[in-house]
Design a protein around this motif. Structure first.
Motif, PDB file in Angstrom:
ATOM      1  N   ASP A  67      27.040  77.833  60.256  1.00 13.97           N
ATOM      2  CA  ASP A  67      28.196  77.368  61.309  1.00 13.97           C
ATOM      3  C   ASP A  67      29.369  78.262  60.733  1.00 13.97           C
ATOM      4  O   ASP A  67      29.739  77.872  59.480  1.00 13.97           O
ATOM      5  CB  ASP A  67      28.620  75.975  61.600  1.00 13.97           C
ATOM      6  N   VAL A  68      30.499  78.794  61.333  1.00 18.21           N
ATOM      7  CA  VAL A  68      31.471  79.143  61.152  1.00 18.21           C
ATOM      8  C   VAL A  68      32.468  78.170  61.316  1.00 18.21           C
ATOM      9  O   VAL A  68      32.761  77.881  62.232  1.00 18.21           O
ATOM     10  CB  VAL A  68      32.038  80.567  61.716  1.00 18.21           C
ATOM     11  N   ILE A  69      33.357  77.805  60.215  1.00 15.53           N
ATOM     12  CA  ILE A  69      34.474  76.811  60.460  1.00 15.53           C
ATOM     13  C   ILE A  69      35.746  77.284  60.211  1.00 15.53           C
ATOM     14  O   ILE A  69      35.714  78.034  59.043  1.00 15.53           O
ATOM     15  CB  ILE A  69      33.963  75.324  59.465  1.00 15.53           C
ATOM     16  N   ALA A  70      36.612  76.485  60.442  1.00 17.45           N
ATOM     17  CA  ALA A  70      38.063  76.618  59.902  1.00 17.45           C
ATOM     18  C   ALA A  70      38.378  75.453  59.196  1.00 17.45           C
ATOM     19  O   ALA A  70      37.968  74.324  59.379  1.00 17.45           O
ATOM     20  CB  ALA A  70      39.013  76.663  61.164  1.00 17.45           C
ATOM     21  N   TYR A  71      38.993  75.903  57.754  1.00 17.70           N
ATOM     22  CA  TYR A  71      39.469  74.851  56.907  1.00 17.70           C
ATOM     23  C   TYR A  71      40.698  75.306  56.302  1.00 17.70           C
ATOM     24  O   TYR A  71      41.100  76.408  56.444  1.00 17.70           O
ATOM     25  CB  TYR A  71      38.227  74.364  55.633  1.00 17.70           C
ATOM     26  N   GLU A  72      41.451  74.044  55.769  1.00 18.51           N
ATOM     27  CA  GLU A  72      42.678  74.211  55.311  1.00 18.51           C
ATOM     28  C   GLU A  72      42.597  74.255  53.779  1.00 18.51           C
ATOM     29  O   GLU A  72      41.881  73.518  53.199  1.00 18.51           O
ATOM     30  CB  GLU A  72      43.710  73.257  55.757  1.00 18.51           C
ATOM     31  N   LEU A  77      45.225  78.292  56.791  1.00 16.15           N
ATOM     32  CA  LEU A  77      43.859  78.146  57.502  1.00 16.15           C
ATOM     33  C   LEU A  77      43.092  79.331  56.949  1.00 16.15           C
ATOM     34  O   LEU A  77      43.344  80.155  57.167  1.00 16.15           O
ATOM     35  CB  LEU A  77      44.045  77.986  58.970  1.00 16.15           C
ATOM     36  N   ARG A  78      41.966  78.938  56.571  1.00 22.28           N
ATOM     37  CA  ARG A  78      40.955  79.976  56.261  1.00 22.28           C
ATOM     38  C   ARG A  78      39.444  79.666  57.094  1.00 22.28           C
ATOM     39  O   ARG A  78      39.448  78.681  57.854  1.00 22.28           O
ATOM     40  CB  ARG A  78      40.364  79.745  54.942  1.00 22.28           C
ATOM     41  N   PHE A  79      38.769  80.790  56.937  1.00 25.44           N
ATOM     42  CA  PHE A  79      37.616  80.604  57.891  1.00 25.44           C
ATOM     43  C   PHE A  79      36.249  81.218  56.816  1.00 25.44           C
ATOM     44  O   PHE A  79      36.700  81.791  55.872  1.00 25.44           O
ATOM     45  CB  PHE A  79      37.444  81.742  59.075  1.00 25.44           C
ATOM     46  N   GLY A  80      35.524  80.374  57.162  1.00 25.87           N
ATOM     47  CA  GLY A  80      33.955  80.654  56.365  1.00 25.87           C
ATOM     48  C   GLY A  80      32.856  80.267  56.971  1.00 25.87           C
ATOM     49  O   GLY A  80      32.843  79.491  57.856  1.00 25.87           O
ATOM     50  N   ALA A 148      33.568  72.807  46.443  1.00 31.08           N
ATOM     51  CA  ALA A 148      33.256  72.369  47.645  1.00 31.08           C
ATOM     52  C   ALA A 148      34.526  71.824  48.601  1.00 31.08           C
ATOM     53  O   ALA A 148      35.384  71.559  48.057  1.00 31.08           O
ATOM     54  CB  ALA A 148      32.134  71.361  47.733  1.00 31.08           C
ATOM     55  N   ILE A 149      34.345  72.271  49.899  1.00 28.50           N
ATOM     56  CA  ILE A 149      35.510  71.934  50.697  1.00 28.50           C
ATOM     57  C   ILE A 149      35.140  70.438  51.338  1.00 28.50           C
ATOM     58  O   ILE A 149      34.267  70.218  51.866  1.00 28.50           O
ATOM     59  CB  ILE A 149      35.740  72.754  51.951  1.00 28.50           C
ATOM     60  N   PRO A 150      36.289  69.558  51.083  1.00 26.21           N
ATOM     61  CA  PRO A 150      36.109  68.080  51.701  1.00 26.21           C
ATOM     62  C   PRO A 150      36.185  68.061  52.898  1.00 26.21           C
ATOM     63  O   PRO A 150      36.988  69.067  53.690  1.00 26.21           O
ATOM     64  CB  PRO A 150      37.432  67.344  50.827  1.00 26.21           C
ATOM     65  N   MET A 151      35.481  67.084  53.623  1.00 28.38           N
ATOM     66  CA  MET A 151      35.364  67.149  55.117  1.00 28.38           C
ATOM     67  C   MET A 151      36.846  67.013  55.530  1.00 28.38           C
ATOM     68  O   MET A 151      37.246  67.375  56.891  1.00 28.38           O
ATOM     69  CB  MET A 151      34.706  65.836  55.718  1.00 28.38           C
ATOM     70  N   GLY A 152      37.776  66.406  55.000  1.00 30.13           N
ATOM     71  CA  GLY A 152      39.159  66.110  55.578  1.00 30.13           C
ATOM     72  C   GLY A 152      39.806  67.451  55.653  1.00 30.13           C
ATOM     73  O   GLY A 152      40.943  67.390  56.401  1.00 30.13           O
ATOM     74  N   GLN A 153      39.314  68.366  54.937  1.00 28.40           N
ATOM     75  CA  GLN A 153      40.372  69.935  55.020  1.00 28.40           C
ATOM     76  C   GLN A 153      39.512  70.503  56.049  1.00 28.40           C
ATOM     77  O   GLN A 153      40.101  71.614  56.648  1.00 28.40           O
ATOM     78  CB  GLN A 153      40.028  70.391  53.804  1.00 28.40           C
ATOM     79  N   VAL A 154      38.476  70.157  56.579  1.00 24.80           N
ATOM     80  CA  VAL A 154      37.668  71.054  57.876  1.00 24.80           C
ATOM     81  C   VAL A 154      38.312  70.805  58.887  1.00 24.80           C
ATOM     82  O   VAL A 154      38.438  69.772  59.419  1.00 24.80           O
ATOM     83  CB  VAL A 154      36.308  70.626  57.908  1.00 24.80           C
ATOM     84  N   LYS A 155      38.992  71.773  59.649  1.00 28.02           N
ATOM     85  CA  LYS A 155      39.767  71.783  60.915  1.00 28.02           C
ATOM     86  C   LYS A 155      38.755  71.809  62.248  1.00 28.02           C
ATOM     87  O   LYS A 155      39.214  71.560  63.462  1.00 28.02           O
ATOM     88  CB  LYS A 155      40.855  72.675  61.159  1.00 28.02           C
TER      89      LYS A 155
END
Length: 166
Positions: A67-72, A77-80, A148-155
């Motif tokens: 999945d491609v997500i947006a995260y802060e 805002l970044r995408f990965g 790792a990106i915390p779920m709270g940062q995932v937009k």
């Protein structure tokens, strides 16, 4: 004549109320359910290019691999692309091969990773986080740099995008 003016004013007021309700619904949809953002940078090249307009879904909470997500991160805002979830083990060797739980990463990544970043491998992804990599591995700033990106940062999850010309 006076009754025509009253009727016209009534119709204008009705139109303004309808427009106001429509704008309120649009605001709620794009502030709580969907997002529309422009891609900055080449982290996800060639999947997402600098300047592409991305439509995403904010309410997604269960993300799948690829999945491609947006995260802060770092205030922007970044995408990965999701590579691994909490509890998974990620290993990136010197040749750029990415293995998750001992299995080589699938997909059509054109630009292999040659930099393991700041992490020590094998890396165990903490619970309630996602391990995210950009598609342009030689240039992308992603979980190799931030962890790792915390779920709270995932937009949210990217649904689709509009590519600008050129």
């Amino acid at each position: 004549m006076e009754s025509q003016k009253k009727q016209l004013w009534k119709e204008y007021r009705s139109l303004l109320i309808r427009c106001g309700v429509f704008l309120l619904i649009l605001y709620l949809v794009f502030s709580k359910i969907l997002f529309l953002k422009q891609v900055e940078g080449i982290d996800m090249f060639p999947s997402l290019k600098d300047g592409d307009l991305v439509l995403g879904y904010r309410l997604q909470k269960d993300f799948q691999t690829d999945d491609v997500i947006a995260y802060e991160e770092e205030g922007r805002l970044r995408f990965g692309r999701v590579i691994a979830h909490g509890g998974d083990q990620v290993n990136i060797n010197e040749s750029g091969e990415v293995k998750v739980n001992g299995v080589s990463e699938g997909g059509e990544i054109l630009y292999l990773n040659y930099d393991g970043g700041n992490l020590k491998y094998p890396y165990r992804v903490p619970e309630n986080t996602l391990f995210v990599l950009g598609d342009y591995r030689t240039e992308a700033k992603d979980s190799r740099s931030y962890g790792a990106i915390p779920m709270g940062q995932v937009k949210g999850k990217v649904i689709t995008f509009l590519r600008r010309r050129g």
